[in-house]
Design an enzyme around this catalytic site. Sequence first.
Site, mmCIF file in Angstrom:
data_model
loop_
_atom_site.group_PDB
_atom_site.id
_atom_site.type_symbol
_atom_site.label_atom_id
_atom_site.label_comp_id
_atom_site.label_asym_id
_atom_site.label_seq_id
_atom_site.Cartn_x
_atom_site.Cartn_y
_atom_site.Cartn_z
ATOM 1 N N CYS A 262 43.519 34.006 36.875
ATOM 2 C CA CYS A 262 44.466 33.336 36.405
ATOM 3 C C CYS A 262 45.535 34.726 35.904
ATOM 4 O O CYS A 262 44.942 35.798 35.728
ATOM 5 C CB CYS A 262 43.975 32.778 35.221
ATOM 6 S SG CYS A 262 43.829 31.022 35.274
ATOM 7 N N ASP B 110 30.651 22.268 18.117
ATOM 8 C CA ASP B 110 29.676 23.047 17.310
ATOM 9 C C ASP B 110 29.707 22.584 15.936
ATOM 10 O O ASP B 110 28.746 22.933 15.209
ATOM 11 C CB ASP B 110 30.014 24.350 17.745
ATOM 12 C CG ASP B 110 29.209 25.344 16.735
ATOM 13 O OD1 ASP B 110 28.109 25.473 16.911
ATOM 14 O OD2 ASP B 110 29.907 26.282 15.965
#
Length: 335
Positions: free
Chosen positions: A81, A131
Amino acid sequence: MSSANSEGLSHVDSEGRARMVDVSAKADTTRIAVAAGELVTTAEVITLVRADDMPKADVLSTARIAGIGGAKRTSELIPLCHQLALSSVEVTFGFTDSSITIEATAKTKGPTGVEMEALTAVAVAGLTLHDMVKAVDPAASLTNVRLLTKDGGKRGHWERGDWERADRENDSGATPLGPRSAVVLVASTGGARGTSEDTTGPRIVEWLRSQGFTVRGPLVYADADISAGLADAVTGAPAVVISTGGTGASPTDATPEATSRLITRELPGIAEAVRARGADKFPRASLSRGVAGLIGTTVVVNLPGSPGGVRDGLAVLEPILDHLVEQVAGRGAHE
């Protein structure tokens, strides 16, 4: 991976090796991408998050910051990228009965798109949500991460669902599009460079959608590249391609020539009607050299690049386009 298998994959060379795409020749344009996803979880978690009452407090703010940070570090996380100067990243959340929805918008001005930044923002925000809620729901799942829209570059606007293709290509290498599929092509050197804004392409897209077509585009190409743009537009044999721009008499206007080289059957009456309708109010409309015809089973119509010329062209097409598409497909009755 063989060269045949790598054909069309931008990050793979002719020998199947991974590469970073050279974007140095591309024009800087405003690029925007919107991605989405969702964390599927329990009603208890959704209630706690909405009330900001989770054991780990400030869940959404933490996930938002994580998503923005993830977008900024996309080039470090995803091999090959490009590193982008992001001008804006926004991450928002919503709720359904069984999920927390995530949407991210990434913006930049440069030679390559921000799709991966928007997708990374969604993924990292979703993982952070996971999380934060795992103490209450360890079985929560991040799902349906996807690109919704992207804008910028020579292809203009892309929207999920507008360009309907089959899951696999056919033997010819081009997947046939549906019977109510259309592509809008814009010939604009300034638009391709990002130095001017085209308004005619979006107007045609809006009109085609109102007629029940799924639409790809506007595809924006410089006048000098309009032949490549037309080849791009007819890929997959859409029912209709409407172009705008490049029909005048200036040295760079080349849309009619590019179209004529590919036409297999002419439809001269359409082009004549467009010119006649415009010339009634604006004599210079007669200078348009736009053509119309069939490229295989695709109806192709050139419209002028002015808002008035597009308005007149769509008025001509409105009462005849459905019948014409049906005829070309072998379903319309001869009148």
